[in-house]
Design a protein around this motif. Structure first.
Motif, short mmCIF file in Angstrom:
data_model
loop_
_atom_site.label_atom_id
_atom_site.label_comp_id
_atom_site.label_asym_id
_atom_site.label_seq_id
_atom_site.Cartn_x
_atom_site.Cartn_y
_atom_site.Cartn_z
N SER A 143 0.66 -1.41 0.06
CA SER A 143 0.13 -0.02 -0.16
C SER A 143 0.63 1.51 0.48
CB SER A 143 -0.50 -0.23 1.08
OG SER A 143 -1.75 1.14 1.39
N LEU A 144 0.57 2.37 -0.48
CA LEU A 144 1.05 3.70 -0.82
C LEU A 144 0.39 4.81 -0.67
CD1 LEU A 144 1.61 4.95 -3.83
CD2 LEU A 144 3.06 3.53 -4.15
N LYS A 145 0.25 6.30 0.01
CA LYS A 145 -0.07 7.27 0.22
C LYS A 145 1.01 8.31 0.34
CE LYS A 145 -4.59 5.72 0.36
NZ LYS A 145 -3.76 3.87 0.41
N VAL A 146 0.11 9.16 -1.38
CA VAL A 146 1.15 10.46 -1.16
C VAL A 146 0.30 11.34 -0.91
CG1 VAL A 146 2.33 12.08 -3.03
CG2 VAL A 146 1.88 9.39 -3.19
N SER A 147 1.41 12.55 0.14
CA SER A 147 0.69 13.80 0.50
C SER A 147 1.74 14.57 0.32
CB SER A 147 0.51 13.71 2.21
OG SER A 147 -0.13 14.80 2.98
N LYS A 148 1.00 15.70 -0.42
CA LYS A 148 2.23 16.92 -0.86
C LYS A 148 3.53 16.37 -1.33
CE LYS A 148 -0.46 19.97 1.55
NZ LYS A 148 -0.55 21.28 3.03
N TYR A 149 4.56 16.20 -0.64
CA TYR A 149 5.97 15.62 -1.12
C TYR A 149 6.14 14.55 0.08
CZ TYR A 149 5.93 20.15 -3.44
OH TYR A 149 5.93 21.60 -3.94
N GLU A 150 5.17 14.08 0.57
CA GLU A 150 5.83 12.72 1.19
C GLU A 150 5.09 11.31 1.15
OE1 GLU A 150 5.75 14.27 5.73
OE2 GLU A 150 3.63 14.17 5.41
N LEU A 151 5.54 10.59 0.96
CA LEU A 151 4.99 8.96 0.65
C LEU A 151 5.38 8.23 2.01
CD1 LEU A 151 4.19 7.46 -1.26
CD2 LEU A 151 6.56 6.09 -1.65
N LEU A 152 4.20 7.76 2.28
CA LEU A 152 4.12 6.95 3.20
C LEU A 152 3.95 5.28 2.55
CD1 LEU A 152 3.66 5.89 6.08
CD2 LEU A 152 1.07 6.46 5.42
N THR A 153 4.60 3.82 3.91
CA THR A 153 4.34 2.31 2.41
C THR A 153 3.80 2.17 3.43
OG1 THR A 153 6.16 2.55 2.08
CG2 THR A 153 6.27 3.42 0.20
#
Length: 311
Positions: free
Chosen positions: A158-168
C-alpha cells in the motif's frame, strides 16, 4: 446574560444503504472515490476498470487494456486521467473521456499492488511485490521511471502520497527475514486529513494510529477479523472515526479518540475487501465479491447532477 454553548453535533456515519451495483467485473479488487467524490472507480478481476456516477451509480465508461486483474486505481485532480495497476506488472495512464490508453508503463518485476497520482498528477507512484516504488513522469514520453525507491526489501502492499511525503506499507516476501514491522504484515496505510498521523492495518487484526513525526502509538482498534486477506482501512473525512474492512462481512467504525466501537456495518456474508470514504461528506463505498455498495448518513437517495461523460 450568558447562554451555554451548544453541544457539538455527533458525527453522522454512513449506515444507510443507498444502492448495490452488480459490477460484472468478476471480483472487485478495489473501489475508489475520485478527488471530489463525483465519480467512483471500480477495479475488476476481469482485467477492466469501470467509472460510475457518484450520485446515481450509473455506469459511465469501461476501460480495458490490462492483461490480468486490476488491483488499484486513482483519479487525477482534474478528472481528466486515471492511473491503474495490475497483476500483469504494468501501470496504465488512461484518458478518461476517450477511454483510451495514454501510456502503458512497464518496469516492475512482479505484480503492482498499489498506485496513486501526486497532487498535481504530474507523477504516478506505483508499489509492487518486487519491493520497489517507481515514480513515472506523466508528461514525458519516455517509459523509464524517473526514480526507483528500492530500500523496502519487502513487498509494497500500500502507498499514499501527501504533498511531498510518501507513506508505504510492507508485507514480507517469503524469503525475507523481516516480518514487516513489529506489528506484522501491513495491508493498508493512509494519512489523517490533518496530516499529523498515519493509520495502518495489519494481519494481526489490528488497526493502529501513529504520530507521523515521532512514531508514537496513539491508538489501537480491534474487534474485526483480518488474518489472511489484504484488506483496507481509512479515516472519515473529518478524522472523527477509524474504519476497517473485515473478513466477517462487516465494516467496523471506531471513535478515533475514545477507541470504542461506534458502528459495525453489515455489508454481506463475504469478505469486505475494499472501502473508500467520500472526501467531504458522510458517504462510503464498499466492495465485496462482485458488488459495490453505496452508503450514506441519510436513507434518501441524494439528488445531484454529474458532469456528462459519454459511454
Amino acid at each position: 446574560m450568558s447562554f451555554p454553548l451548544p453541544k457539538p453535533q455527533t458525527p453522522q456515519l454512513p449506515q444507510h444503504l443507498l444502492r448495490t451495483i452488480e459490477c460484472q467485473q468478476g471480483a472487485v479488487r478495489a473501489v475508489r472515490f475520485n478527488v471530489d467524490g463525483q465519480y467512483v472507480i471500480s477495479c475488476g478481476g476481469d482485467k477492466s476498470l469501470k467509472l460510475w456516477s457518484g450520485s446515481r451509480g450509473t455506469l459511465l465508461k469501461t476501460y480495458s487494456g490490462h492483461g490480468y486483474e486490476v488491483l488499484d486505481a486513482d483519479g487525477s485532480f482534474d478528472n481528466s486521467n486515471i492511473c491503474s495497476c495490475s497483476s500483469d506488472k504494468t501501470v496504465i495512464l488512461w484518458d478518461v473521456a476517450t477511454g483510451q490508453v495514454a501510456r502503458k508503463l512497464r518496469g516492475h518485476a512482479a505484480k503492482v499492488n498499489c498506485v496513486q497520482f501526486n497532487e498535481e498528477a504530474t507523477v504516478i507512484l506505483s508499489g509492487s511485490l518486487d519491493g520497489t516504488v517507481r515514480c513515472w513522469d506523466t508528461r514525458s514520453r519516455k517509459n523509464e521511471p524517473i526514480q526507483v525507491l528500492d530500500e523496502a526489501r519487502d513487498s509494497v502492499s500500500s502507498l499514499k502520497v501527501s504533498k511531498y511525503e510518501l507513506l508505504t506499507g510492507l508485507v514480507p516476501l517469503p524469503h525475507s527475514l523481516l516480518f514487516g514491522t513489529q506489528f506484522g504484515p501491513i495491508t493498508c496505510v493512509c494519512f489523517s486529513q490533518d496530516g499529523q498521523c498515519t493509520l495502518s492495518s495489519s494481519l494481526d487484526s489490528t488497526v493502529r494510529l501513529l504520530d507521523k513525526s515521532t512514531g508514537e502509538m496513539l491508538g489501537e482498534y480491534t474487534g474485526h477479523k483480518m488474518k489472511g486477506y489484504k484488506l483496507e482501512c481509512c479515516l472519515s473525512c473529518k478524522d472523527t472515526h477509524v474504519l476497517s474492512c473485515s473478513e466477517d462481512g462487516h465494516v467496523y467504525f471506531w471513535d478515533l479518540v475514545e477507541g470504542c466501537l461506534s458502528l459495525k456495518l453489515p455489508v454481506g456474508k463475504a469478505v469486505v475487501q475494499s472501502l473508500s470514504f467520500h472526501p467531504t461528506q458522510p458517504r462510503l463505498l464498499t466492495a465485496s465479491e462482485g458488488r459495490v455498495q453505496f452508503w450514506a448518513a441519510e436513507p434518501e437517495d441524494p439528488d445531484g447532477d454529474d458532469n456528462a461523460i459519454t459511454t
